[in-house]
Design an enzyme around this catalytic site. Structure first.
Site, mmCIF file in Angstrom:
data_model
loop_
_atom_site.group_PDB
_atom_site.id
_atom_site.type_symbol
_atom_site.label_atom_id
_atom_site.label_comp_id
_atom_site.label_asym_id
_atom_site.label_seq_id
_atom_site.Cartn_x
_atom_site.Cartn_y
_atom_site.Cartn_z
ATOM 1 C CE LYS A 126 -3.825 -2.447 2.149
ATOM 2 N NZ LYS A 126 -4.490 -2.912 3.364
ATOM 3 C CD GLN A 143 -3.127 -4.397 6.631
ATOM 4 O OE1 GLN A 143 -3.057 -3.411 5.919
ATOM 5 N NE2 GLN A 143 -3.780 -5.484 6.277
ATOM 6 C CG ASP A 171 -9.194 0.260 5.046
ATOM 7 O OD1 ASP A 171 -9.301 -0.055 3.842
ATOM 8 O OD2 ASP A 171 -8.806 -0.536 5.925
#
Ligand code: NAP
Length: 287
Positions: free
Chosen positions: A58, A102, A125
């Site tokens: 990412k 994450q 996200d």
């Protein structure tokens, strides 16, 4: 019986590349106009090898698109309170425009409490209750990245959704559930299947569109599909194996995503695009 593949491939790599080129142009315009580049903060707890790889990928895509990234690697023993404090700090930092925690974060952490410490304006996200609610109501907000990527793929290949029967296998908060909500918002008739579904094959046989989001290698098999179905394989199991048995499914489906090269690249493309959207809003003006 010998099966001959007939389905057209849905090329997530190519579409993700195109979206990311547009994102890079928008990032460059913001940087030129405001003197600040869009910035994504990535937070990783512990050193799970898959998570380390995902975050590295990412960040590398961010760099290529002209998006800065600020990485915080926290020790595995980090507790909920400390993680919440870190995310609250990033939420309040004007130099950070998007935040990615994450996951999974480890069983000793209250993951929901951590996600909720992310300001909705920076939730690129799409993991907060706010983002999920906005998605459910069809209001503006950040989408969960993988579901958002799946919808873009369906649109790219001109898949008609209104009135079609969609079966989503899996109901996780980051994937199955939101993708079903997005399909419903497009007037598909949506059925969720999960570990308690009594007859998965019977549900699949009715489906015009199948989204497999389970985490079980090759669970969805060609013989269970309606001929001509559109098959999206979001699964990513060790050895680059999807949740769909590609060989048998591609003999029945009209369109199918490969693994890798289907849904995976789209997830990162949506993350980057949403980071630039967030930066544009926070820095003023559009991009
Ligand atoms: P998850 O949280 O483990 O959820 C799995 C879901 O599948 C659950 O809803 C579960 O049902 C259901 N399920 C389990 N066994 C089943 C069975 N035999 N029949 C029907 N349903 C069953 O997984 P996730 O995070 O959603 O991830 C799913 C897959 O997508 C994984 O392979 C993951 O690696 C992949 N993924 C890919 C991306 C990407 O960027 N490409 C992003 C995220 C995830 P219950 O709710 O009843 O337990």
């Amino acid at each position: 019986m010998t099966l001959t593949a007939s389905a057209r491939l849905m090329d997530g790599t190519a579409l993700a590349r195109r979206i990311t080129e547009e994102t890079a142009a928008r990032a460059a315009a913001i940087t030129e106009r405001t003197g600040s580049a869009p910035c994504l903060a990535t937070v990783l707890v512990g050193e799970d090898p898959a998570s380390v790889t995902y975050v590295r990928m990412k960040r590398s895509r961010c760099a290529k698109a002209g998006i800065e990234s600020r990485h915080l690697a926290l020790p595995a023993e980090t507790g909920t309170e400390e993680l919440v404090d870190t995310l609250t700090g990033l939420s309040e930092d004007p130099a950070v425009h998007g935040i990615l925690l994450q996951h999974p974060v480890g069983p000793h952490i209250d993951e929901r409490a951590a996600f909720e410490a992310i300001a909705p304006a920076k939730d690129v996200d799409g993991v907060t209750v706010h983002s999920f609610g906005a998605m459910g109501f069809g209001l503006p907000g950040f989408q969960s990245c993988t579901p958002g990527g799946i919808m873009r793929l369906l649109d790219e290949y001109g898949v008609e959704l209104a009135g079609r029967k969609a079966v989503v296998v899996g109901r996780s908060a980051i994937l199955g559930r939101p993708v079903g909500m997005l399909l419903l918002a497009r007037d598909a008739t949506v059925t969720y299947c999960h570990s308690r579904t009594r007859d998965l094959a019977a549900e699949l046989r009715e489906a015009d569109v199948v989204v497999a989001a389970v985490g079980r290698p090759r669970l969805v098999r060609g013989e269970d599909l309606k001929p001509g179905a559109v098959v999206i394989d979001a699964g990513y199991n060790p050895g680059n194996i999807g949740d769909v048995d590609f060989e048998s499914a591609s003999a029945r489906a009209s369109l199918i995503t490969p693994v890798p090269g289907g849904v995976g690249p789209m997830t990162i493309a949506v993350l980057l695009a949403q980071t630039v959207d967030a930066a544009a809003r926070q820095l003023g003006g559009s991009a």
